[in-house]
Scaffold this motif. Structure first.
Motif, PDB file in Angstrom:
ATOM      1  N   PHE A 137       0.863  -1.184   0.000  1.00 17.42           N
ATOM      2  CA  PHE A 137       0.000   0.000   0.000  1.00 17.42           C
ATOM      3  C   PHE A 137       0.899   1.233   0.000  1.00 17.42           C
ATOM      4  N   SER A 138       0.591   2.201  -0.851  1.00 16.35           N
ATOM      5  CA  SER A 138       1.492   3.341  -0.991  1.00 16.35           C
ATOM      6  C   SER A 138       0.767   4.662  -0.795  1.00 16.35           C
ATOM      7  N   TRP A 139       1.358   5.498   0.061  1.00 16.71           N
ATOM      8  CA  TRP A 139       0.872   6.871   0.233  1.00 16.71           C
ATOM      9  C   TRP A 139       1.280   7.696  -0.981  1.00 16.71           C
ATOM     10  N   GLU A 140       0.328   8.487  -1.490  1.00 15.34           N
ATOM     11  CA  GLU A 140       0.581   9.332  -2.657  1.00 15.34           C
ATOM     12  C   GLU A 140       0.775  10.771  -2.210  1.00 15.34           C
ATOM     13  N   ALA A 141       2.016  11.228  -2.211  1.00 14.39           N
ATOM     14  CA  ALA A 141       2.317  12.614  -1.848  1.00 14.39           C
ATOM     15  C   ALA A 141       2.026  13.518  -3.032  1.00 14.39           C
ATOM     16  N   PRO A 142       1.577  14.773  -2.778  1.00 20.90           N
ATOM     17  CA  PRO A 142       1.336  15.708  -3.883  1.00 20.90           C
ATOM     18  C   PRO A 142       2.591  15.854  -4.754  1.00 20.90           C
ATOM     19  N   ARG A 187      11.120   0.601  -7.798  1.00 20.43           N
ATOM     20  CA  ARG A 187       9.800   0.599  -8.407  1.00 20.43           C
ATOM     21  C   ARG A 187       8.955  -0.511  -7.811  1.00 20.43           C
ATOM     22  N   VAL A 188       7.713  -0.194  -7.477  1.00 14.33           N
ATOM     23  CA  VAL A 188       6.788  -1.169  -6.915  1.00 14.33           C
ATOM     24  C   VAL A 188       5.446  -1.049  -7.624  1.00 14.33           C
ATOM     25  N   GLU A 189       4.625  -2.058  -7.478  1.00 19.43           N
ATOM     26  CA  GLU A 189       3.265  -2.035  -8.027  1.00 19.43           C
ATOM     27  C   GLU A 189       2.283  -2.216  -6.876  1.00 19.43           C
ATOM     28  N   PRO A 190       1.918  -1.128  -6.187  1.00 20.64           N
ATOM     29  CA  PRO A 190       1.061  -1.241  -5.008  1.00 20.64           C
ATOM     30  C   PRO A 190      -0.342  -1.736  -5.352  1.00 20.64           C
TER      31      PRO A 190
END
Length: 305
Positions: A201-206, A222-225
């Motif tokens: 699970f990845s947090w999306e920063a602005p 590189r990951v595929e969350p």
């Protein structure tokens, strides 16, 4: 250029500027007239007078509605700041010598943990009982309309571009977390390669790339969350529920009602970085007494954290 001569010597009427900005924002003379409570004839007259002062067209009619010309874009950007500065000046005069009151408009990142905000709000209300808070949450706090923000809380190492006064008030560790239950069922990754086989699970920063995770001693990976979201609390909740491994900017923060050892760091010496939490104020509002007092109070409260 005619626009330059207007900037050098011609006076601009605030009612004309307000009319132009409303048309620019609504894309319609009718909607802008209704918003300002004037007739379309009056509104058009004000916009035409402003264009005459500028010496260049500011608006153009298209099938999609009223759009800004290149000169109009420049004036709209600066004009919004001018209107805010005018309102700020009047507000600062009214508030001199008085206890902070009225409404403080605060915009914050989506998903800041409620248990972090609750004590801050309690301390704030006990200090400023006459000041009410209108709190909004945004995936991009600095992208919100400038004339609707008194204080913006956001993550970022660099000072934001534009009409902002900004400072770092807190540094938090961005890293990976997971529940012990999840790791017992799926194994604890010991390397970046092993991480790829897990539910992520990845947090999306602005302005950031949620598929590029920072490492402490090398290039990003590189990951595929399975989940990408700007909501930090949502990711923490998913990790608490044992659904996977999450990258969040508040990895060390405890969760109330959750056993202290339920969430544990994952690859803490490999993946992560330090994130700066900033408070930014529109430059036009920086000298308003209530803004200055609130900022000093927030810095005192956050300093020990």
């Amino acid at each position: 250029m005619a626009l330059h001569s207007w900037q050098r010597g011609k006076r601009m009427d605030l009612e004309e500027l307000r009319a132009f900005l409303d048309v620019a924002e609504t894309g319609s003379f009718l909607a802008a007239a209704e918003s300002l409570g004037v007739s379309r004839t009056t509104l058009r007259r004000r916009v035409e007078a402003l264009e005459a002062r500028a010496g260049v067209p500011l608006l153009k009619s298209t099938r999609q509605g009223i759009l800004l010309t290149e000169a109009g874009e420049v004036l709209a950007q600066r004009g919004r700041i001018m209107m805010q500065e005018t309102s700020a000046l009047l507000a600062s005069i009214r508030e001199v010598g008085h206890e902070p009151s009225g409404t403080l408009r605060v915009v914050m990142p989506v998903g800041l943990p409620p248990h972090l905000l609750t004590p801050l709000f309690g301390a704030f209300r006990s200090t400023y009982p006459l000041l009410h808070v209108h709190a909004r949450f945004s995936a991009d706090p600095l992208g919100e309309p400038l004339d609707d923000v008194d204080i913006a809380v956001h993550f970022g190492e660099d000072t934001p571009r534009g009409p902002w006064l900004s400072q770092v008030v807190l540094r938090v560790r961005e890293g990976l977390i997971a529940s012990r239950d999840y790791l017992e069922r799926n194994g604890t990754p010991r390397s970046l390669e092993e991480l790829q086989g897990h539910e992520l699970f990845s947090w999306e920063a602005p302005g950031g790339d949620a598929r590029s995770w920072p490492t402490l001693r090398g290039p990003s990976i590189r990951v595929e969350p399975a989940l990408i979201t700007a909501d930090i609390h949502f990711i923490r909740s998913c990790c608490i529920a044992g659904l996977g491994i999450g990258l969040v900017p508040s990895a060390d923060l405890p969760d109330p009602g959750v056993p202290e050892d339920l969430l544990v760091p994952v690859l803490p010496t490999v993946v992560g970085r330090e994130r700066a939490l900033r408070i930014s104020v529109p430059e036009a509002l920086s000298e308003i007494p209530k803004i200055k007092q609130v900022l000093m109070h927030l810095r005192r409260v956050l300093e020990p954290l």
